[in-house]
Write an enzyme that holds these catalytic residues in place. Structure first.
Site, PDB file in Angstrom:
ATOM      1  N   HIS A  21      51.952   5.744 -53.446  1.00 28.25           N
ATOM      2  CA  HIS A  21      50.927   4.525 -53.245  1.00 28.25           C
ATOM      3  C   HIS A  21      51.104   3.982 -51.961  1.00 28.25           C
ATOM      4  O   HIS A  21      50.426   3.782 -51.153  1.00 28.25           O
ATOM      5  CB  HIS A  21      51.104   3.660 -54.493  1.00 28.25           C
ATOM      6  N   GLU A  22      52.450   3.525 -51.819  1.00 25.11           N
ATOM      7  CA  GLU A  22      52.764   2.896 -50.765  1.00 25.11           C
ATOM      8  C   GLU A  22      52.760   3.731 -49.331  1.00 25.11           C
ATOM      9  O   GLU A  22      52.367   3.139 -48.269  1.00 25.11           O
ATOM     10  CB  GLU A  22      54.259   2.175 -50.675  1.00 25.11           C
ATOM     11  N   HIS A  54      49.407   3.392 -48.134  1.00 25.39           N
ATOM     12  CA  HIS A  54      49.157   2.199 -47.248  1.00 25.39           C
ATOM     13  C   HIS A  54      49.783   2.386 -45.665  1.00 25.39           C
ATOM     14  O   HIS A  54      49.194   2.153 -44.766  1.00 25.39           O
ATOM     15  CB  HIS A  54      49.944   1.012 -48.086  1.00 25.39           C
ATOM     16  N   GLU A  66      43.562  -0.689 -49.994  1.00 25.23           N
ATOM     17  CA  GLU A  66      43.963  -0.383 -51.311  1.00 25.23           C
ATOM     18  C   GLU A  66      43.356   1.039 -51.499  1.00 25.23           C
ATOM     19  O   GLU A  66      43.883   1.961 -52.248  1.00 25.23           O
ATOM     20  CB  GLU A  66      43.463  -1.132 -52.569  1.00 25.23           C
TER      21      GLU A  66
END
Lengths: 509, 509
Positions: free
Chosen positions: A268-269, A272, A298
């Site tokens: 997830h990170e 980003h 997001e």
């Protein structure tokens, strides 16, 4: 335009850009201080660090709202501008107007009350006593309503606050999308709950050495194509990413009994950070080199987490690496087992940050509805716990026993962050829309993922999203990237078909 | 003063302090960015980081030299001030005047030329070719002379530059002290070279695992009383310390064949950090909560490194910890062996950062004499290598074969840092004077060190040095702490007796 006038305009623009770059650089400096505070700073450093960050904020606010900045914006808007320059002016104008309309005293009061709110919230959560946090929450709601009123007294204050995080999609879109998710996901979750399907949810049971987990996380970042010359991986209590196109860092957290959670947080990170790293380097310092707001950000993290990290194709590539590191645990696991474990819909999870891809949105919707009503004055603070619990029962079929596991679970309100939550769902929805578009453009994307060839996806995202920075508004960017307006259709199709198959739901396949 | 006038003065002062605190906080923010860049930042982050640091510098410079700051200083100086406030005004006045007298263009040019100078110096060093660096050095010398001239056209430019690092001791003191060191240390080093004493210099020979070294370094920091709630230890290519009284960090470096060097570097940086941590927390943000300049800072690092870390007493406490970690290497070593190894005077070392406590000053003196003459216009850049080598031969009895190991060894000149070097020696000299004073006040200090009881020394240093921040000028601070003016007597007595004993020199015991 005469050549003299053109020279003058060009000088005005170039002086304006100097100011904008200084602002951006101060903002990024503040970001480094924030990263350090979360990841590296010894605890005792807090008092000085707060003052350092506040000094940067004050100076930034002064520069952004200065007479010189106001005059430059007026001048530039009065003249002719290329599309690109017009975009830059549009973005700075929005920031300037918002900052200039709110009195500095109010900004400082909000900052102070939020600082004090954090430990109050923490204590209330520890003691499972909402009444301890209620007066602070009430004060924050008041202050943020006042804040919104300064920006635009004629509009819904929640709308105004929401635009702080997502300025271009409109709160009506958010409301419409979230309502539709609720309508369609509540029955889907119910169907899942009633399913007799037997998923391999125990695939990752047991204790997993955290050093080995970290080694795995680094390997997954390598595989996905993280550029270590421009990033790093560390641990933090609440995983986050931060930085700029030259230095975009990732944090995650490891716990012996949640190896999958750590991996998904890392992916997830990474999403980003990958967005940040895809911003054009030559535009560093201006809105053209800055990421679009929360929804798009997001969408990038959720795209990598859900559409890549939770896919069968990804695990074809990655499962052997996991087995290599944890042979005694996973030697018998198949790709299907891991896929099922990674996509389990939890029966009784009350906690947003531990939620699965599907029920996640129920957590968002509950908080969205409550914070919207609080800010609009349609709900009293004292009624929050009961309304919260009722909504959980209605949307998820489970009722929290405690406020600690209910309305006190998340830190955001204590920061005064109202209007932020919806972007979590909006981003997931956008992720699916973007991924559907990428799937159309990239031949056999699943095969490529299974082979560990992520270049086509990186290229697609850079070409269609990252490289534009804030060149386009969110809605324009989505149209350009996908050829359509923002829509939840893809997301709903995706979850229905995915969970319909996984849980063998006749009505959903 | 009427009570109305008093209120007004108090308001002026309080607004002034707000500005000063903002400046300090921006400075510390820049410090965090610098620490991160050395210790954590991925290499690719450089372009953005440079701009962030430069934005902070520009904003700081504007605040420091603003009309409001100038007016506040004038107002405050015209009124009556308590001693403490007068100290604050004195310190800010000095910074303001220096910053305001140099045109921003020149500051930026120096910053640019130094940025470009670094890789040029690096290449020249790698290729061992001074002529490649010479034009850049010449330009930097010119620019820094111009810089000094803006600050004070009527004084020796080297004096003006020196005051950037040590504003209160005076370059004449520096010159006198360094000359005396040269006169007295050259024959002492010669005597050491001729000595037949057989020191246990091979005590730390071999390869030492660097993880175990780090564990040791953490233990030595514990033993010395480092406050981990307000600090941390990391590695960096060039050890340094940075931070403030809430968060003072230490870096060191480990190499398998230099365990002693790593330990001493750690203790040295601990000394700096301990000074920083001893500054009054309630004065954070103003000169009263800021460390005095380079001489005093270096006195603190050298005091812990040389007078504690290289003492027999320290090793009585610490040797067992080393043996525990490296039993196969040091099982037979005695405290005397380690003491001898830690105080060996190297025969043929040409490199300052690897020098022992004694010959160290020769390295400083050579560079001091050369940079002084360059800035004064008494030496041409092209003659630097030969003058350098001649001086090494004269003062140390060794002649560099190459410029890489000669005048190109240190980075400082490429930063445009002229006038900085003498403070290294001035600090060591002050360390001895302070330690002599502490020894008088603390009963049996050696026994306490041997027991690992460092509280009395911490208390003494805090009481006499740290807690005063910039309350006193350097010379006043020294007089208050030791009851005497700054003097090299203690240092010369100390090295003569220490090395006289170690090397069995009849003339020096």
């Amino acid at each position: 335009m005469s050549s003299e006038a053109a020279d003058e305009a060009s000088e005005t623009y170039s002086e304006f850009i100097d100011r904008v770059e200084r602002l951006t650089n101060l903002g990024h400096a503040g970001g480094v201080l924030g990263w350090d505070q979360e990841v590296m700073m010894p605890e005792g450093g807090t008092p000085a660090r707060s003052k350092q960050r506040s000094a940067i904020s004050t100076v930034t606010h002064e520069l952004l709202t200065s007479d010189e900045m106001a005059a430059a914006l007026d001048d530039l808007e009065a003249g002719e501008l290329s599309d690109e320059r017009a975009s830059v002016v549009r973005e700075v104008r929005r920031q300037h107007d918002r900052a200039a309309s709110v009195p500095q005293d109010l900004v400082e009061e909000i900052s102070e009350v939020s600082s004090e709110a954090m430990p109050v919230w923490q204590e209330a959560k520890e003691e499972d006593d909402f009444s301890k946090f209620a007066p602070t929450l009430e004060r924050l709601v008041e202050l943020k309503r006042e804040y919104a009123e300064h920006i635009d007294p004629d509009r819904d204050p929640y709308e105004v606050l929401f635009e702080e995080y997502e300025p271009y999609l409109g709160v009506d879109t958010a409301e419409r999308v979230l309502e539709r998710l609720r309508e369609e996901l509540v029955p889907l979750v119910e169907a899942v709950r009633e399913s007799d399907a037997d998923l391999a949810t125990d695939t990752f049971e047991g204790e997993f050495d955290t050093d080995t987990q970290e080694d795995l996380a680094r390997d997954v970042l390598d595989t996905l194509g993280y550029d270590w010359d421009h990033g790093r991986l560390d641990t933090a209590p609440h995983p986050f990413s931060s930085g700029n196109q030259f230095d975009a860092r990732v944090t995650t957290r490891f716990s012996p009994d949640e190896p999958l959670g750590a991996l998904m947080a890392t992916v997830h990170e990474f999403g980003h950070a990958t967005y940040t790293l895809g911003l054009p380097r030559e535009e560093y310092g201006t809105p053209l080199g800055k990421s679009r707001d929360m929804t798009v950000h997001e969408s990038q993290s959720r795209l990598w987490e859900n559409h890549v990290g939770r896919s069968r194709a990804f695990w074809e590539r990655f499962l052997p690496k996991v087995k290599e590191r944890f042979p005694e645990k996973l030697s018998d696991a198949s790709v299907d087992d891991v896929y099922e474990a990674a996509n389990e819909v939890y029966e009784d999870n009350l906690i947003r940050v531990e939620a699965d891809e599907l029920t996640y949105h129920m957590h968002i919707i509950v908080r969205f509805e409550i914070e919207r009503d609080l800010i609009r004055g349609d709900l009293d603070v004292e009624d929050v716990p009961e309304v919260w619990n009722d909504k959980y029962e209605e949307y998820l079929g489970i009722r929290p026993d405690s406020d600690a596991e209910g309305c006190l679970q998340d830190i955001h309100w204590s920061h005064g962050d109202f209007g932020y939550f919806p972007t979590y769902s909006l981003g997931s929805v956008l992720a699916t829309q973007l991924y559907a578009s990428a799937e159309e453009d990239i031949e056999n994307i699943d095969e490529k993922v299974a082979e560990g060839d992520f270049d086509p996806l990186h290229d697609w995202l850079t070409e269609n999203v990252h490289r534009h920075g804030c060149r386009y508004t969110t809605d324009e960017l989505i149209r350009q990237a996908t050829g359509e307006d923002y829509t939840a259709d893809y997301f709903l199709d995706y979850v229905k078909s995915k969970y319909g198959e996984l849980y063998e739901l006749d009505d959903y396949q």
